[in-house]
Scaffold this motif. Structure first.
Motif, PDB file in Angstrom:
ATOM      1  N   LEU A  61      40.247 -19.539 -89.677  1.00  0.00           N
ATOM      2  CA  LEU A  61      40.562 -18.356 -88.716  1.00  0.00           C
ATOM      3  C   LEU A  61      41.694 -17.450 -88.908  1.00  0.00           C
ATOM      4  O   LEU A  61      41.649 -16.352 -88.973  1.00  0.00           O
ATOM      5  CB  LEU A  61      40.628 -19.113 -87.427  1.00  0.00           C
ATOM      6  CG  LEU A  61      39.459 -19.947 -86.917  1.00  0.00           C
ATOM      7  CD1 LEU A  61      39.933 -20.700 -85.505  1.00  0.00           C
ATOM      8  CD2 LEU A  61      38.350 -19.067 -86.673  1.00  0.00           C
ATOM      9  N   LEU A  62      42.844 -18.173 -89.455  1.00  0.00           N
ATOM     10  CA  LEU A  62      43.765 -17.297 -89.839  1.00  0.00           C
ATOM     11  C   LEU A  62      43.517 -16.177 -91.238  1.00  0.00           C
ATOM     12  O   LEU A  62      44.019 -15.110 -91.062  1.00  0.00           O
ATOM     13  CB  LEU A  62      44.946 -18.263 -90.410  1.00  0.00           C
ATOM     14  CG  LEU A  62      45.672 -19.014 -89.082  1.00  0.00           C
ATOM     15  CD1 LEU A  62      46.668 -19.857 -89.658  1.00  0.00           C
ATOM     16  CD2 LEU A  62      46.281 -17.973 -88.239  1.00  0.00           C
ATOM     17  N   GLU A  63      42.699 -16.749 -92.121  1.00  0.00           N
ATOM     18  CA  GLU A  63      42.437 -15.980 -92.938  1.00  0.00           C
ATOM     19  C   GLU A  63      41.504 -14.942 -92.849  1.00  0.00           C
ATOM     20  O   GLU A  63      41.536 -13.633 -92.939  1.00  0.00           O
ATOM     21  CB  GLU A  63      41.727 -16.820 -94.290  1.00  0.00           C
ATOM     22  CG  GLU A  63      42.724 -17.783 -95.014  1.00  0.00           C
ATOM     23  CD  GLU A  63      42.058 -19.049 -95.575  1.00  0.00           C
ATOM     24  OE1 GLU A  63      40.786 -18.920 -95.614  1.00  0.00           O
ATOM     25  OE2 GLU A  63      42.871 -19.724 -95.646  1.00  0.00           O
ATOM     26  N   ASP A  75      48.494 -18.722-101.383  1.00  0.00           N
ATOM     27  CA  ASP A  75      47.630 -19.749-101.985  1.00  0.00           C
ATOM     28  C   ASP A  75      46.872 -20.579-100.880  1.00  0.00           C
ATOM     29  O   ASP A  75      47.040 -21.944-100.997  1.00  0.00           O
ATOM     30  CB  ASP A  75      48.576 -20.415-102.849  1.00  0.00           C
ATOM     31  CG  ASP A  75      47.898 -21.575-103.732  1.00  0.00           C
ATOM     32  OD1 ASP A  75      46.488 -21.137-104.200  1.00  0.00           O
ATOM     33  OD2 ASP A  75      48.314 -22.551-104.027  1.00  0.00           O
ATOM     34  N   ALA A  76      46.152 -19.738-100.012  1.00  0.00           N
ATOM     35  CA  ALA A  76      45.481 -20.549 -98.836  1.00  0.00           C
ATOM     36  C   ALA A  76      44.035 -21.232 -99.562  1.00  0.00           C
ATOM     37  O   ALA A  76      43.439 -20.598-100.720  1.00  0.00           O
ATOM     38  CB  ALA A  76      44.960 -19.418 -98.377  1.00  0.00           C
ATOM     39  N   ALA A 103      29.937 -25.457 -85.753  1.00  0.00           N
ATOM     40  CA  ALA A 103      29.559 -26.466 -86.827  1.00  0.00           C
ATOM     41  C   ALA A 103      30.664 -27.409 -87.246  1.00  0.00           C
ATOM     42  O   ALA A 103      30.056 -28.554 -87.133  1.00  0.00           O
ATOM     43  CB  ALA A 103      29.501 -25.293 -88.228  1.00  0.00           C
ATOM     44  N   ALA A 104      31.913 -27.195 -86.746  1.00  0.00           N
ATOM     45  CA  ALA A 104      32.634 -28.422 -86.930  1.00  0.00           C
ATOM     46  C   ALA A 104      32.599 -29.411 -85.836  1.00  0.00           C
ATOM     47  O   ALA A 104      32.868 -30.589 -86.222  1.00  0.00           O
ATOM     48  CB  ALA A 104      34.207 -27.742 -86.791  1.00  0.00           C
ATOM     49  N   GLY A 105      32.309 -29.020 -84.627  1.00  0.00           N
ATOM     50  CA  GLY A 105      32.037 -29.759 -83.441  1.00  0.00           C
ATOM     51  C   GLY A 105      30.599 -30.651 -83.781  1.00  0.00           C
ATOM     52  O   GLY A 105      30.725 -31.823 -83.621  1.00  0.00           O
ATOM     53  N   ILE A 129      42.995 -28.449 -89.758  1.00  0.00           N
ATOM     54  CA  ILE A 129      43.556 -27.681 -90.637  1.00  0.00           C
ATOM     55  C   ILE A 129      42.822 -26.937 -91.350  1.00  0.00           C
ATOM     56  O   ILE A 129      43.196 -25.598 -91.380  1.00  0.00           O
ATOM     57  CB  ILE A 129      44.641 -28.581 -91.675  1.00  0.00           C
ATOM     58  CG1 ILE A 129      45.501 -27.565 -92.350  1.00  0.00           C
ATOM     59  CG2 ILE A 129      43.747 -29.260 -92.499  1.00  0.00           C
ATOM     60  CD1 ILE A 129      46.540 -27.005 -91.356  1.00  0.00           C
ATOM     61  N   ASP A 130      41.465 -27.184 -91.669  1.00  0.00           N
ATOM     62  CA  ASP A 130      40.537 -26.426 -92.494  1.00  0.00           C
ATOM     63  C   ASP A 130      39.818 -25.440 -91.519  1.00  0.00           C
ATOM     64  O   ASP A 130      39.875 -24.059 -91.831  1.00  0.00           O
ATOM     65  CB  ASP A 130      39.417 -27.380 -92.892  1.00  0.00           C
ATOM     66  CG  ASP A 130      39.906 -27.997 -94.062  1.00  0.00           C
ATOM     67  OD1 ASP A 130      40.886 -27.674 -94.661  1.00  0.00           O
ATOM     68  OD2 ASP A 130      39.266 -29.170 -94.421  1.00  0.00           O
TER      69      ASP A 130
END
Length: 373
Positions: A151-153, A52-53, A92-94, A145-146
């Protein structure tokens, strides 16, 4: 329009029938397509249903595109995609954390990620860098966490795609090499026989140009053979199933590719000399006809026809000796074309002798057929 649609539907029907009834490109494509769909379903079951990611779409999306045509390409593509998605996401996050403005962050990040996506080392997967950046910027999911979830998915989808491709009927591409190696002798023999039948008739520039064009297409087949050889070699790299699949026959070795390269090149040179020879000394067309016909008999012979093949080679050699005698005879008017034909056919005979030796005894018994064909 209706004719085009009918023709397309018939072609699709033939492809489906071949997929069901015989092994070939159509069946390989169907198997790889089903594997890609299965990998995507498995990735969604793990990431979307079981885990349920929050960004579960990335797992099946990645797995779908990583069931490549070879196991090696799947591994390479997985590395490329994970790297570009990671870089695009982090940039993008940075930028979003630094500017706190989506438009400004997009103006900073997109030019950089698009340029990065065009880097040749990333191949077709380079465009996932700006795509990953857009996901972050548009949805504003730039928290730690996002980013970790993305990255994990992506990594989960990459692993599933590679494992499915390597573990379920891993693709081996040796059929094309065998097909081309069987086609080359047959096509060379057909052209030599055609020219032998037509060389005794009056000179026709358009016909001799057609012979030359056919000879050029033979050299193109050798180029296709090299490409198929590289493709076959790649399909065996990191392939865990190539030794377990007994139905996959090893492609012929590459030792004699250079010989066929020489044969097709010398046939092409002979056809070019013929196309430039508007007039040949008396008796020469008959000699050339006998030489080329015997050469075609050598290449068109079947396994087990050792004596016939040797006799054909001897006949071709004898015809070339007569051609050399005409060239050296002061009573005949020689031309540059005759000298070129003598030299071209001499080189062709040298390669034919090498092929006959490989087929009939100079190569180990178990390797004779594969080494030349």
């Amino acid at each position: 329009m209706w004719h085009a649609l009918t023709w397309e539907a018939a072609a699709v029907g033939r492809a489906v029938r071949r997929c069901v009834t015989q092994s070939g490109t159509e069946r390989d494509t169907a198997v790889q397509s089903l594997k890609a769909a299965g990998a995507a379903l498995l990735a969604w079951a793990l990431a979307g249903w079981w885990w349920d990611a929050p960004m579960a779409l990335l797992a099946p999306w990645t797995a779908l595109f990583l069931v490549q045509s070879t196991v090696y390409r799947s591994l390479l593509s997985a590395l490329q995609q994970v790297v570009v998605v990671m870089v695009g996401t982090l940039l993008a996050a940075g930028a979003l954390m630094l500017t706190h403005n989506t438009m400004v962050a997009m103006a900073l990040v997109l030019p950089l990620t698009v340029l990065l996506g065009n880097y040749a080392r990333f191949g077709a997967h380079g465009l996932y860098a700006p795509t990953a950046a857009l996901f972050v910027l548009v949805y504003g999911s730039s928290s730690g966490i996002d980013i970790l979830h993305r990255l994990l998915e992506t990594l989960l989808g990459a692993v599933i795609g590679v494992v499915v491709n390597a573990g379920v009927l891993p693709p081996v591409h040796s059929r094309r090499v065998r097909h081309l190696r069987e086609r080359l002798p047959r096509d060379c023999a057909d052209l030599l026989h055609t020219v032998a039948d037509g060389i005794g008739t009056p000179y026709d520039e358009e016909r001799t140009r057609g012979w030359y064009d056919s000879a050029v297409r033979l050299t193109d087949v050798v180029t296709e053979l090299r490409a198929a050889r590289r493709w076959s070699d790649e399909s065996n790299r990191f392939n865990p199933g190539r030794r377990l699949r007994r139905s996959v026959v090893a492609p012929p070795p590459a030792d004699w590719d250079i010989t066929w390269d020489g044969i097709t090149e010398h046939i092409r040179a002979t056809m070019r000399s013929l196309s430039e020879a508007a007039a040949l000394p008396e008796g020469v067309p008959g000699i050339l006809s006998a030489l080329l016909r015997a050469g075609g008999d050598v290449l068109g012979s079947r396994d087990g026809e050792t004596d016939e093949r040797r006799r054909s080679l001897e006949a071709a050699t004898a015809a070339h000796h007569r051609l050399t005698s005409v060239l050296a005879d002061d009573r005949h008017e020689t031309t540059p074309a005759l000298g070129g034909l003598t030299a071209d056919t001499h080189r062709l005979l040298a390669d034919l002798s090498a092929v006959v030796g490989a087929w009939d005894g100079d190569a180990p018994r178990d390797d004779r057929r594969q080494s030349a064909r």
